[in-house]
Design an enzyme around this catalytic site. Structure first.
Site, PDB file in Angstrom:
ATOM      1  N   TRP A 103       7.912  12.979  -2.743  1.00  0.00           N
ATOM      2  CA  TRP A 103       8.323  13.532  -1.435  1.00  0.00           C
ATOM      3  C   TRP A 103       7.687  12.802  -0.423  1.00  0.00           C
ATOM      4  O   TRP A 103       8.049  12.348   0.389  1.00  0.00           O
ATOM      5  CB  TRP A 103       8.121  14.883  -1.415  1.00  0.00           C
ATOM      6  CG  TRP A 103       9.066  15.784  -2.141  1.00  0.00           C
ATOM      7  CD1 TRP A 103       8.956  16.696  -3.322  1.00  0.00           C
ATOM      8  CD2 TRP A 103      10.706  15.633  -2.011  1.00  0.00           C
ATOM      9  NE1 TRP A 103      10.167  17.296  -3.682  1.00  0.00           N
ATOM     10  CE2 TRP A 103      11.210  16.414  -2.860  1.00  0.00           C
ATOM     11  CE3 TRP A 103      11.390  14.950  -1.166  1.00  0.00           C
ATOM     12  CZ2 TRP A 103      12.548  16.394  -3.249  1.00  0.00           C
ATOM     13  CZ3 TRP A 103      12.818  14.978  -1.310  1.00  0.00           C
ATOM     14  CH2 TRP A 103      13.409  15.849  -2.548  1.00  0.00           C
ATOM     15  N   ASP A 124       4.275  18.189   5.538  1.00  0.00           N
ATOM     16  CA  ASP A 124       5.503  18.783   4.921  1.00  0.00           C
ATOM     17  C   ASP A 124       4.995  19.911   4.173  1.00  0.00           C
ATOM     18  O   ASP A 124       4.671  19.695   2.927  1.00  0.00           O
ATOM     19  CB  ASP A 124       6.168  17.572   4.122  1.00  0.00           C
ATOM     20  CG  ASP A 124       7.325  17.968   3.262  1.00  0.00           C
ATOM     21  OD1 ASP A 124       7.821  19.321   3.714  1.00  0.00           O
ATOM     22  OD2 ASP A 124       8.067  17.330   2.753  1.00  0.00           O
ATOM     23  N   LYS A 171      12.889  27.290  -0.209  1.00  0.00           N
ATOM     24  CA  LYS A 171      11.820  27.556  -1.197  1.00  0.00           C
ATOM     25  C   LYS A 171      11.317  28.693  -0.752  1.00  0.00           C
ATOM     26  O   LYS A 171      11.267  29.599  -1.549  1.00  0.00           O
ATOM     27  CB  LYS A 171      10.919  26.436  -1.353  1.00  0.00           C
ATOM     28  CG  LYS A 171      11.523  25.117  -1.618  1.00  0.00           C
ATOM     29  CD  LYS A 171      10.787  23.881  -1.629  1.00  0.00           C
ATOM     30  CE  LYS A 171      10.945  22.595  -1.799  1.00  0.00           C
ATOM     31  NZ  LYS A 171      11.896  22.308  -3.048  1.00  0.00           N
TER      32      LYS A 171
END
Length: 357
Positions: free
Chosen positions: A99, A169, A193
């Protein structure tokens, strides 16, 4: 009976949240309609939006200097929106996993990027310490990092200390452990999530940082315009925000983020102990940098991977396959995963080792 869902995202939601959403689906608060069917500018939904923001502010103990936005496009959109707003000279990044790579590649389309440190040479099995970083460029506008890498199962054990805006993030770890939000100038997290269903991304931005932002071509993706419009430049993902509010309420009922952190530590410790006490399973991440949310593990004989996945699925343990880029297994232990789910997984793992080890 509901299975134990270890999917990395979209992930499981608390059963009580789903039950309340089910009960209110056709008739929200005796209105005769679903919350999905009401105007986003009417009283019914604006009260949900206000509740979600207030609950999130309490849960994260956000300072008054920080504002909350609910946006669309997920965390992936933020990879581009952040540099399009804030990259004037150099954007500094830590590369700790897949990511991070996506965020770095997106930023390169908007200007110069400095990768201060990377663990790619070790297959992203650790988090680079701040002492190992290159010297920060004098014209760096911000530092971006990913505190928890979903795919590799790597967690940063520290918050970087920098004198430029800090951007993070938190998609796979938001609300799972206490953080000092005042240390961050910009936090973002895809909902799917630890917050709710896919469809909304939470952005927490320090108001002072917005003074440095470049105006965007589309007001829908302009942080300042979204803030001025209370996240409603256009029609927001109303049902996703409604479910996020229910999750925030559920978290408050559990005792808040600090209580969830204790439970998450128990869950992770129990699973890592099962792995470490075995000669059959192995976790590739450095001990100090292991994620509490995403636990990858490898079987001693990868020819048994398909058997492990088939049998675990049959046992009601869902979505344990590792990410397609790394293989193996991965168990995601987000807030909605109960301790009973981890117990069921470790019992299955020990039994599988007895039968195939």
């Amino acid at each position: 009976m509901r299975a134990f869902n270890f999917c990395a995202g979209p992930a499981s939601l608390p059963t009580s949240v789903l039950e309340q959403a089910q009960a209110e689906l056709l008739d929200y608060q005796s209105s005769g309609v679903s919350i999905m069917e009401v105007s986003h500018r009417g009283d019914l939904f604006t009260s949900v939006l206000a509740s979600a923001k207030a609950r999130l502010r309490r849960l994260m103990q956000l300072p008054e200097s920080h504002d909350i936005l609910f946006m669309q496009g997920g965390a992936t959109a933020q990879f581009s929106l952040i540099p399009s707003h804030f990259l004037h000279g150099v954007g500094a990044y830590i590369n700790s996993g897949q990511w991070s790579i996506k965020a770095i590649e997106a930023a390169k389309r908007f200007g110069e990027v400095q990768v201060l440190a990377s663990s790619e040479e070790a297959n992203f099995s650790y988090m680079p310490t701040q002492a190992s970083w290159d010297k920060l460029a004098s014209n760096a506008d911000y530092l971006h990092y990913t505190p928890n890498e979903t795919i590799g199962g790597v967690r940063s054990p520290f918050v970087p200390e920098v004198e430029i805006p800090l951007i993070a993030d938190f998609s796979s770890s938001i609300l799972s452990e206490t953080i000092d939000a005042s240390k961050f100038d910009f936090i973002y997290a895809g909902a799917q999530k630890n917050i709710g269903p896919a469809g909304v991304v939470v952005v927490i931005v320090k108001r002072e940082l917005l003074k440095t932002a470049k105006e965007q071509a589309s007001p829908v993706f302009d942080y300042g315009k979204m803030l001025a419009a209370d996240s409603m430049v256009n029609t927001p993902p109303t049902y996703s925000i409604y479910l996020a509010d229910l999750v925030f309420k559920w978290l408050e009922e559990q005792g808040g983020v600090s209580a969830m952190e204790e439970i998450n530590n128990q869950k992770a410790s129990r699973l890592y102990s099962c792995i470490d006490d075995s000669g059959f399973y192995r976790n590739p991440v450095a001990l100090s940098d292991r994620s509490r949310m995403n636990v990858p593990f490898i079987l001693a004989d990868d020819r048994l991977d398909a058997t492990f996945l088939a049998e675990s699925e049959a046992a009601g343990l869902k979505s344990l396959a590792g990410h397609r880029s790394v293989g193996g297994m991965r168990a995601s232990l987000y807030n909605a995963m109960p301790l009973a789910g981890v117990n069921a997984l470790t019992e299955f793992m020990r039994d599988f080792e007895r039968r195939y080890g």
